[in-house]
Design an enzyme around this catalytic site. Structure first.
Site, short mmCIF file in Angstrom:
data_model
loop_
_atom_site.label_atom_id
_atom_site.label_comp_id
_atom_site.label_asym_id
_atom_site.label_seq_id
_atom_site.Cartn_x
_atom_site.Cartn_y
_atom_site.Cartn_z
N ASP A 121 0.87 -1.19 0.00
CA ASP A 121 0.00 0.00 0.00
C ASP A 121 0.90 1.23 0.00
OD1 ASP A 121 -1.87 2.02 0.47
OD2 ASP A 121 -3.06 0.76 1.83
N ASP A 144 -3.34 7.49 -3.35
CA ASP A 144 -3.21 6.35 -2.45
C ASP A 144 -3.58 5.12 -3.26
OD1 ASP A 144 -3.26 4.67 -0.24
OD2 ASP A 144 -4.98 5.63 0.74
N HIS A 155 -7.15 10.86 5.51
CA HIS A 155 -8.47 10.35 5.89
C HIS A 155 -9.33 11.55 6.27
CE1 HIS A 155 -7.58 5.94 6.02
NE2 HIS A 155 -6.36 6.46 5.91
N GLU A 205 -10.83 0.99 -1.17
CA GLU A 205 -9.89 -0.09 -0.84
C GLU A 205 -10.53 -1.28 -0.15
OE1 GLU A 205 -6.87 0.89 2.08
OE2 GLU A 205 -7.76 2.85 2.39
N GLU A 227 -6.56 -1.18 -4.11
CA GLU A 227 -6.94 0.21 -3.87
C GLU A 227 -6.60 1.14 -5.04
OE1 GLU A 227 -4.86 2.22 -0.62
OE2 GLU A 227 -6.54 3.58 -0.36
#
Ligand code: MN
Ligand code: MN
Length: 313
Positions: free
Chosen positions: A90, A101, A171, A200, A294
Site C-alpha cells: 500500500d 493512495d 483520511h 480499498e 486500492e
C-alpha cells in the site's frame, strides 16, 4: 472548491501524484519475491517515489497474510518474503499535499484459493469504480463492492473502509465501507463533484471478518495541537513536522534526524506527551489471509477518474 482555475490546478497535481504512485507501486510490487527483505523493498519503493518527483504520503505498508494494514519494517527488521504469502503493498504519494493512495496484493507461490482472494479485492474495487458518480450515496458504492466480492465466495473486511482525501489529509472524513447495511442506507453521505476518494476493499474467507489491533506498529501520526515540554525535544518535534509535512511517518525515517539508537526512546517520549500517536498493526485474530486492492478516484458528474490507473514500472 468552485474556482475553475483552482480546480484545474488541483486536478493536474492529483493526476501527477496518481501516475507516480501507480508507477512506484508497480516497481515496489516487482521486488516482492521469496527471501527478499521487507526493509529493502519499502526503502527502494520510497526512493522511487522521490525519484519520480513526489513525496511519500505515508510509509509504504507491506502487510503479509493475516495482517491487513500498517505493517512497515523498523530499521532493524530482518523479515523476508516467505515462499507462500499474500503480500499487500500500500503506497501513497503526494505533490504539494495532493495525495494519491493505491495498493495491490502480490501472491507469492501458487494457490488457487489465495488467487481468488486477490481477484475478489480487485473485483470489489472495479465494481465501485463503475458505480461512483456525483450525487450517489456512498451506501450504493458499498453495496456494489460487497456484491462483487460475495460472487467469488469471499467476504469483505467489515471494519476497514475507503476514505475521502483532502490536501495533506489522507483520511478526510467520509468513509466508504465494503459492506452496505440497510439501516445505513439513507443516512449515508452523498458523493460530490470533484471529491477525491480512495476505494480499498479487503477480501478474506474468515468467518469473523473484522480486524483488530494486534500490536504497536512502526508508523506514527502527529497530534496537531500538542508540543513537547522539553526545549530540545520541542525543537526536534518542529523539525519532524516540517520534514514529514505533518503526514504519517515511519520510525526508520527518524534516522535522518537523530542517531538510530535514540529513535525508540524519543518516539516513546513524544507519544507519552501526546504529541504523536502510533498506528497499531491491523489484522485478523484467526490468522485468515487477506487481499487488498486500492485506487484513488476523482468523483465527476457522470462517473469518476482513476488517478492511480495501473502502470507498468
Ligand atoms: Mn492505501
Ligand atoms: Mn487508503
Amino acid at each position: 472548491m468552485t474556482d475553475p482555475k483552482k480546480i484545474m490546478m488541483a486536478r493536474k497535481k492529483l493526476l501527477q501524484a496518481g501516475k507516480i504512485a501507480s508507477k512506484a507501486l508497480a516497481f515496489t510490487c516487482g521486488l516482492v519475491k521469496p527471501s527478499a527483505s521487507l526493509l529493502d523493498i519499502v526503502e527502494a519503493g520510497e526512493t522511487k517515489i522521490k525519484e519520480l518527483g513526489a513525496q511519500p504520503a505515508f510509509p509504504i505498508n507491506i502487510s503479509m497474510n493475516h495482517h491487513a494494514a500498517h505493517y512497515t519494517p523498523s530499521q532493524e527488521d530482518d523479515t523476508t518474503v516467505p515462499e507462500r504469502a499474500l503480500v499487500k503493498v500500500d503506497l501513497g504519494a503526494h505533490i504539494d499535499g495532493y495525495i494519491a493512495d493505491n495498493a495491490l496484493t502480490v501472491l507469492v507461490g501458487n494457490d488457487e484459493k489465495l488467487q481468488t482472494l486477490v481477484k475478489a479485492a480487485e473485483a470489489g474495487l472495479q465494481a465501485a469504480i463503475h458505480t461512483i458518480r456525483a450525487g450517489l450515496r456512498v451506501w450504493n458504492v458499498s453495496k456494489a463492492i460487497s456484491e462483487a466480492m460475495r460472487k467469488l465466495k469471499t467476504r469483505p473486511i467489515e471494519n476497514l473502509t475507503g476514505h475521502s482525501i483532502e490536501m495533506f489529509n489522507l483520511h478526510a472524513g467520509i468513509s466508504v465501507p465494503a459492506v452496505a447495511r440497510s439501516s445505513e442506507r439513507f443516512a449515508s453521505p452523498r458523493l460530490k463533484d470533484h471529491m477525491v476518494v480512495a476505494i480499498e476493499p479487503f477480501a478474506t474467507y474468515s468467518q469473523n471478518p473484522r480486524v483488530e489491533n494486534l500490536e504497536p506498529g512502526h508508523i506514527f501520526g502527529f497530534a496537531r495541537s500538542r508540543n513537547p515540554g522539553n526545549a530540545k525535544l520541542r525543537s526536534l518535534f518542529s523539525q519532524m513536522k516540517v520534514k514529514f509535512a505533518q503526514l504519517p511517518f515511519a520510525s526508520r525515517w527518524m534516522a535522518e534526524l537523530i542517531p538510530t539508537d535514540q529513535i525508540s526512546l524519543t518516539l516513546n517520549r513524544l507519544r507519552k506527551e501526546g504529541c504523536i500517536h502510533n498506528y497499531p498493526l491491523l489484522g485478523l485474530r484467526d490468522r485468515s489471509f487477506i487481499a487488498q486492492a486500492e485506487h484513488t478516484v476523482i468523483v465527476e458528474r457522470n462517473g469518476c477518474i482513476v488517478t492511480t490507473k495501473r502502470h507498468k514500472k
